[in-house]
Design an enzyme around this catalytic site. Sequence first.
Site, PDB file in Angstrom:
ATOM      1  CE1 TYR A  83     -14.276  -2.871  33.510  1.00 40.17           C
ATOM      2  CE2 TYR A  83     -14.295  -5.226  32.630  1.00 40.17           C
ATOM      3  CZ  TYR A  83     -14.333  -3.986  32.289  1.00 40.17           C
ATOM      4  OH  TYR A  83     -13.912  -3.509  31.178  1.00 40.17           O
ATOM      5  CB  ILE A 122     -15.916  -2.127  27.374  1.00 45.40           C
ATOM      6  CG1 ILE A 122     -16.276  -3.768  27.616  1.00 45.40           C
ATOM      7  CG2 ILE A 122     -14.403  -2.037  28.021  1.00 45.40           C
ATOM      8  CD1 ILE A 122     -15.702  -4.384  26.565  1.00 45.40           C
ATOM      9  CB  ALA A 161     -17.448  -0.145  33.024  1.00 46.50           C
ATOM     10  CD  GLU A 162     -11.763  -0.454  31.581  1.00 44.76           C
ATOM     11  OE1 GLU A 162     -11.233   0.435  32.196  1.00 44.76           O
ATOM     12  OE2 GLU A 162     -11.942  -1.797  31.538  1.00 44.76           O
ATOM     13  CB  SER A 163     -12.809   6.342  30.429  1.00 46.38           C
ATOM     14  OG  SER A 163     -13.532   6.129  29.359  1.00 46.38           O
TER      15      SER A 163
END
Length: 262
Positions: free
Chosen positions: A148, A58, A61-63
């Site tokens: 996502y 996560i 993928a997020e940052s």
Amino acid sequence: MRVNAIQGTDASGAQVNTQAVGAGEDFSSYLPATASLDQIFEEASRTYNVPKELIKAIAKAESDFNPNATSRAGAQGVMQLMPGTAKELGVTDAYDPYQNIMGGTKYISQMLAKYDGNITLALAAYNAGSNNVAKYGGVPPFKETQNYVVKVTQYMNEGVNAPDASYTVNASAGASSAQDTADAGYNTMAASVEEAEDNYYHDILEQLFSYEDYLRFIELYTKMQEAQAEKEEDEKEQKSDSYYAYQGFKYNPISLNLTGGI
């Protein structure tokens, strides 16, 4: 795909339920004053009983593991927490890697509990909000959310490496707000979770639709209105032409003879 993070086994091997979100957690840490991202992920995994590889996927993928990342919609830090959601989770500094990762892990643990360990639905809710998951009866038909879920799942299965960097563990900063939430009791915490989900749902709309998208929508809407007005005008003219054509036919001498002067 499901995880058994919401359940465990006792000494006899019997399956027992464990709490996805501790009733009295305050982000207190057993880590040293400074710790690597990998150590923080390890503690978050142990604290909230969520697979470490899922948390790291996560974050990737997020940052891309950037503690200072800020999205156009205002999502902050490693796990890209919206300010309202971070506040509800007891995070006082979303740019503090420790608090952010612990808060994001806390949130995904809530989603895993909500969907009985179903990673796909939990990830869809993390990205698009649980209201959308409920509305569409599964992963919402949003390209961003669908991509996502696939991306995070792939990262989790293949494994990702966090950058080898150390950060100060400022765990005490979020202690009081998290403890206050816990002391309010289960019902208050449940209400806070619902409010956080609502905030996340509204915030994700801002992320999905930029200002440019808004301008494009206005442009398309205006064109649709103009097209509808032109259509109505054409229909009005056609009716008018038909009326005059009828009148011309009605009073035509040949027509009068055929109809007997009627």
